[in-house]
Design an enzyme around this catalytic site. Structure first.
Site, PDB file in Angstrom:
ATOM      1  N   ASP A  21       0.833  -1.198   0.000  1.00 63.68           N
ATOM      2  CA  ASP A  21       0.000   0.000   0.000  1.00 63.68           C
ATOM      3  C   ASP A  21       0.869   1.250   0.000  1.00 63.68           C
ATOM      4  OD1 ASP A  21       0.919  -0.274   2.682  1.00 63.68           O
ATOM      5  OD2 ASP A  21      -0.969  -1.208   3.266  1.00 63.68           O
ATOM      6  N   ASP A  43      -8.379  -3.155  14.227  1.00 61.87           N
ATOM      7  CA  ASP A  43      -9.752  -3.337  13.767  1.00 61.87           C
ATOM      8  C   ASP A  43      -9.874  -4.462  12.749  1.00 61.87           C
ATOM      9  OD1 ASP A  43      -8.534  -2.229  11.559  1.00 61.87           O
ATOM     10  OD2 ASP A  43      -9.779  -0.431  11.481  1.00 61.87           O
ATOM     11  N   HIS A  66      -7.993  -4.812   9.923  1.00 59.72           N
ATOM     12  CA  HIS A  66      -7.662  -4.516   8.532  1.00 59.72           C
ATOM     13  C   HIS A  66      -6.332  -5.148   8.139  1.00 59.72           C
ATOM     14  CE1 HIS A  66      -5.425  -0.902  10.202  1.00 59.72           C
ATOM     15  NE2 HIS A  66      -4.545  -1.327   9.305  1.00 59.72           N
ATOM     16  N   GLU A  74     -10.016  -1.449   5.156  1.00 67.68           N
ATOM     17  CA  GLU A  74     -10.672  -1.143   6.424  1.00 67.68           C
ATOM     18  C   GLU A  74     -11.956  -1.967   6.590  1.00 67.68           C
ATOM     19  OE1 GLU A  74      -9.023   0.377   8.488  1.00 67.68           O
ATOM     20  OE2 GLU A  74      -8.436   2.423   7.980  1.00 67.68           O
TER      21      GLU A  74
END
Length: 260
Positions: free
Chosen positions: A67, A136, A138, A143
């Site tokens: 990314d 979370d 990801h 996300e």
């Protein structure tokens, strides 16, 4: 999915490096998927040690970053291209032209994302992808709520991720709101995934990705659909796993021929 519970980061880094070294020695032109963040750093340090002291040759290896932030100027110290260069590729003998990253400064980001997918396909796909996981759930910057079939694309970061990443910047105000990330569908096409998680703050995410339902609320849970995933965790990150004793038993009694 294989879950391996180890005492700490040093052991995790060594075991992941074993898998990468075996791949590179078997296939000198291997294609590695390179992640950033804290999780892969012990792996990179161990690979550098083996390159310097054991002759591990990366000269024909190609690397694809997972990314990149959108909007950081080229050469910004917290751009992921720079982080990967600084933490790994400049410390071994990977040719700079053999390291690829998504273009977060492209004038036409959707076209740049398609080109990035094309470049991975052109070299035959990624052999081994390193991953961390967010608190979370990801992976990459997919996300919660991400499409389980998504491809490389632009994404908006949730505030929790921006807060988590603020430690790499002067303040949270400097953390970009957007990123370009490989999609979950893209990640599912790699041949071997090694996911690393350490610390109690990752325990819930680890339980959700390993033992929870496959659901967009925990993007990493899509890895349950992949045929070759290795999850390396320390005791703290494993603390919420219901089947932790089973995973320990399985690894302790694993046939030597099976590999990682």
């Amino acid at each position: 999915m294989e879950v391996v519970i180890l005492p700490g980061s040093k052991q995790i880094g060594s075991l992941a490096a074993d898998a990468i070294e075996a791949l590179v020695r078997r296939k000198p032109d291997a294609v590695l998927g390179l992640a950033t963040g804290s999780s892969p750093l012990p792996v990179y340090d161990e690979l550098v040690r083996r390159h310097e002291g054991g002759g591990l040759d990366f000269s024909r290896v190609r690397g694809f970053a997972l990314d990149e932030y959108v909007g950081l100027e080229p050469g910004h110290p917290q751009s992921y291209r720079e982080v990967i260069r600084r933490e790994f590729t400049d410390r071994v003998n990977i040719a700079p032209d053999n390291v690829y990253s998504p273009d977060g400064s492209a004038a036409d980001i959707p076209a740049a994302c398609r080109a990035y997918e094309d470049s991975m396909r052109a070299v035959g796909g990624v052999d081994l992808q390193l991953l961390g996981v967010g608190t979370d759930g990801h992976i990459g910057f997919n996300e919660p709520g991400s499409s389980l079939a998504s491809r490389t694309r632009i994404k908006s970061l949730i505030e929790q991720t921006r807060r988590d990443n603020a430690r790499f910047f002067n303040s949270i105000h400097d953390v970009p709101h957007h990123v370009v990330t490989q999609g979950l569908g893209t990640i599912l096409e790699v041949r071997h995934v090694i996911l690393i998680a350490t610390g109690a703050q990752k325990a819930q995410a680890v339980r959700d990705l390993v033992e929870g339902p496959v659901a967009a609320i925990c993007a990493a849970s899509v890895l349950q659909l992949h045929p070759h995933v290795t999850v390396l965790v320390d005791e703290a990150a494993a603390s919420s796993l219901r089947l932790a004793d089973y995973y320990r038993h399985t690894y302790d009694n694993k046939p030597g021929w099976q590999g990682l």
